[in-house]
Design a protein around this motif. Structure first.
Motif, PDB file in Angstrom:
ATOM      1  N   CYS A  89       4.361   7.458  -5.534  1.00 44.67           N
ATOM      2  CA  CYS A  89       3.009   7.832  -5.144  1.00 44.67           C
ATOM      3  C   CYS A  89       2.043   6.951  -5.950  1.00 44.67           C
ATOM      4  N   ALA A  90       0.902   6.694  -5.358  1.00 43.07           N
ATOM      5  CA  ALA A  90      -0.097   5.846  -6.011  1.00 43.07           C
ATOM      6  C   ALA A  90      -1.476   6.308  -5.589  1.00 43.07           C
ATOM      7  N   MET A  91      -2.434   6.117  -6.455  1.00 44.68           N
ATOM      8  CA  MET A  91      -3.782   6.553  -6.124  1.00 44.68           C
ATOM      9  C   MET A  91      -4.814   5.664  -6.805  1.00 44.68           C
ATOM     10  N   SER A  92      -6.013   5.659  -6.221  1.00 45.12           N
ATOM     11  CA  SER A  92      -7.071   4.831  -6.776  1.00 45.12           C
ATOM     12  C   SER A  92      -8.415   5.531  -6.626  1.00 45.12           C
ATOM     13  N   LEU A  93      -9.355   5.050  -7.418  1.00 41.62           N
ATOM     14  CA  LEU A  93     -10.698   5.617  -7.389  1.00 41.62           C
ATOM     15  C   LEU A  93     -11.501   5.095  -6.208  1.00 41.62           C
ATOM     16  N   SER A  94     -11.214   3.862  -5.834  1.00 37.17           N
ATOM     17  CA  SER A  94     -11.984   3.220  -4.777  1.00 37.17           C
ATOM     18  C   SER A  94     -11.122   2.161  -4.127  1.00 37.17           C
ATOM     19  N   THR A  95     -11.687   1.496  -3.142  1.00 36.92           N
ATOM     20  CA  THR A  95     -11.003   0.350  -2.539  1.00 36.92           C
ATOM     21  C   THR A  95     -11.840  -0.909  -2.703  1.00 36.92           C
ATOM     22  N   GLY A  96     -12.790  -0.871  -3.628  1.00 37.72           N
ATOM     23  CA  GLY A  96     -13.633  -2.028  -3.872  1.00 37.72           C
ATOM     24  C   GLY A  96     -12.879  -3.151  -4.554  1.00 37.72           C
ATOM     25  N   ALA A  97     -13.591  -4.221  -4.833  1.00 39.59           N
ATOM     26  CA  ALA A  97     -12.970  -5.420  -5.395  1.00 39.59           C
ATOM     27  C   ALA A  97     -12.287  -5.141  -6.726  1.00 39.59           C
ATOM     28  N   ASN A  98     -12.795  -4.215  -7.496  1.00 37.30           N
ATOM     29  CA  ASN A  98     -12.234  -3.928  -8.817  1.00 37.30           C
ATOM     30  C   ASN A  98     -11.239  -2.777  -8.804  1.00 37.30           C
ATOM     31  N   SER A  99     -10.859  -2.313  -7.625  1.00 40.46           N
ATOM     32  CA  SER A  99      -9.977  -1.151  -7.584  1.00 40.46           C
ATOM     33  C   SER A  99      -8.577  -1.507  -8.056  1.00 40.46           C
ATOM     34  N   LYS A 100      -7.896  -0.524  -8.575  1.00 40.16           N
ATOM     35  CA  LYS A 100      -6.514  -0.711  -8.995  1.00 40.16           C
ATOM     36  C   LYS A 100      -5.750   0.554  -8.658  1.00 40.16           C
ATOM     37  N   LEU A 101      -4.446   0.423  -8.520  1.00 34.76           N
ATOM     38  CA  LEU A 101      -3.593   1.562  -8.211  1.00 34.76           C
ATOM     39  C   LEU A 101      -2.932   2.085  -9.481  1.00 34.76           C
ATOM     40  N   THR A 102      -2.888   3.399  -9.599  1.00 33.89           N
ATOM     41  CA  THR A 102      -2.132   4.060 -10.647  1.00 33.89           C
ATOM     42  C   THR A 102      -0.935   4.718  -9.987  1.00 33.89           C
ATOM     43  N   PHE A 103       0.257   4.395 -10.468  1.00 28.42           N
ATOM     44  CA  PHE A 103       1.489   4.846  -9.842  1.00 28.42           C
ATOM     45  C   PHE A 103       2.128   6.003 -10.597  1.00 28.42           C
ATOM     46  N   GLY A 104       2.848   6.844  -9.846  1.00 28.18           N
ATOM     47  CA  GLY A 104       3.781   7.773 -10.453  1.00 28.18           C
ATOM     48  C   GLY A 104       5.055   7.026 -10.828  1.00 28.18           C
ATOM     49  N   LYS A 105       5.985   7.715 -11.464  1.00 31.28           N
ATOM     50  CA  LYS A 105       7.192   7.040 -11.932  1.00 31.28           C
ATOM     51  C   LYS A 105       8.202   6.793 -10.832  1.00 31.28           C
ATOM     52  N   GLY A 106       8.023   7.433  -9.690  1.00 29.60           N
ATOM     53  CA  GLY A 106       8.939   7.208  -8.585  1.00 29.60           C
ATOM     54  C   GLY A 106      10.083   8.192  -8.570  1.00 29.60           C
ATOM     55  N   ILE A 107      10.572   8.455  -7.378  1.00 28.56           N
ATOM     56  CA  ILE A 107      11.755   9.293  -7.220  1.00 28.56           C
ATOM     57  C   ILE A 107      12.722   8.560  -6.291  1.00 28.56           C
ATOM     58  N   THR A 108      13.980   8.499  -6.701  1.00 22.69           N
ATOM     59  CA  THR A 108      14.983   7.812  -5.894  1.00 22.69           C
ATOM     60  C   THR A 108      15.639   8.800  -4.942  1.00 22.69           C
ATOM     61  N   LEU A 109      15.564   8.480  -3.672  1.00 18.37           N
ATOM     62  CA  LEU A 109      16.125   9.322  -2.612  1.00 18.37           C
ATOM     63  C   LEU A 109      17.371   8.656  -2.046  1.00 18.37           C
ATOM     64  N   SER A 110      18.415   9.442  -1.903  1.00 14.38           N
ATOM     65  CA  SER A 110      19.638   8.972  -1.261  1.00 14.38           C
ATOM     66  C   SER A 110      19.927   9.889  -0.084  1.00 14.38           C
ATOM     67  N   VAL A 111      20.066   9.318   1.108  1.00 11.99           N
ATOM     68  CA  VAL A 111      20.375  10.099   2.300  1.00 11.99           C
ATOM     69  C   VAL A 111      21.817   9.814   2.684  1.00 11.99           C
ATOM     70  N   ARG A 112      22.636  10.836   2.613  1.00 14.71           N
ATOM     71  CA  ARG A 112      24.079  10.688   2.854  1.00 14.71           C
ATOM     72  C   ARG A 112      24.376  10.786   4.351  1.00 14.71           C
TER      73      ARG A 112
END
Lengths: 113, 114
Positions: A89-112
């Motif tokens: 997951c990732a989120m940002s304050l804006s989508t302007g020129a100076n925007s940046k994304l802050t990410f979660g650590k991620g979850i690994t999914l395996s579909v058997r």
């Protein structure tokens, strides 16, 4: 407390299952919410994008944002082995020129199969 | 449309050695990012460029990391001297003018420091 917290994994499900992936965040100023999918040894790719609160559906994927609870979710219906990847997951304050994304650590999914 | 290109894909070095990573963003993308992704963690922003100017380098360990984007196109990230904890994947991303602010990532440069 980290800005973005993501449910720990890994997660293993049988093919066809419904998958729910969740993140919480602490900064109420976040406005743009995204889910990236990262296959092994590849860079992340945008999967879903949502602005502010609400739901967004794209095929088997539904992204949900609840800003009042600072909680976002990604649902995968009829999961397939090809969905096996790490979901960030990732989120940002804006989508302007100076925007940046802050990410979660991620979850690994395996579909058997 | 060609994607974000990064090289090398893999690098193994001894601690205290130096290493450099190169990134060529998608043509026309003014914003370029370097992220560090340690195994089992999400990407962490190291530095953000807008054209050839630095927008945010608050999380860049400046005593050992440096980055440049001299002509506002491709970029180089350097680590000198490397530490064991620098072992990670270094992801380069670029962003165009899309309203979503989507970042396009390269495949990353995987660094192992022994």
């Amino acid at each position: 407390q980290k800005e973005v917290e993501q449910d720990p994994g890994p997660l293993s499900v049988p093919e066809g299952a419904i998958v729910s992936l969740n993140c919480t965040y602490s900064n109420s100023a976040f406005q743009y919410f995204m889910w990236y999918r990262q296959y092994s040894r590849k860079g992340p790719e945008l999967l879903m994008y949502t602005y502010s609160s609400g739901n967004k559906e794209d095929g088997r994927f539904t992204a949900q944002v609840d800003k009042s609870s600072k909680y976002i979710s990604l649902f995968i219906r009829d999961s397939q082995p090809s969905d096996s990847a790490t979901y960030l997951c990732a989120m940002s304050l804006s989508t302007g020129a100076n925007s940046k994304l802050t990410f979660g650590k991620g979850i690994t999914l395996s579909v058997r199969p | 449309e060609a994607g974000v290109a990064q090289s090398p894909r893999y690098k193994i070095i001894e601690k205290r050695q130096s290493v450099a990573f190169w990134c060529n963003p998608i043509s026309g993308h003014a914003t370029l990012y370097w992220y560090q992704q340690i195994l089992g963690q999400g990407p962490k922003l190291l530095i953000q460029f807008q054209n050839n100017g630095v927008v945010d380098d608050s999380q860049l360990p400046k005593d050992r990391f440096s980055a440049e984007r001299l002509k506002g196109v491709d970029s180089t990230l350097k680590i000198q001297p490397a530490k064991l904890e620098d072992s990670a994947v270094y992801l380069c991303a670029s962003r165009g003018q899309e309203s979503t602010g989507e970042l396009f990532f390269g495949e990353g440069s995987r660094l192992t420091v022994l």
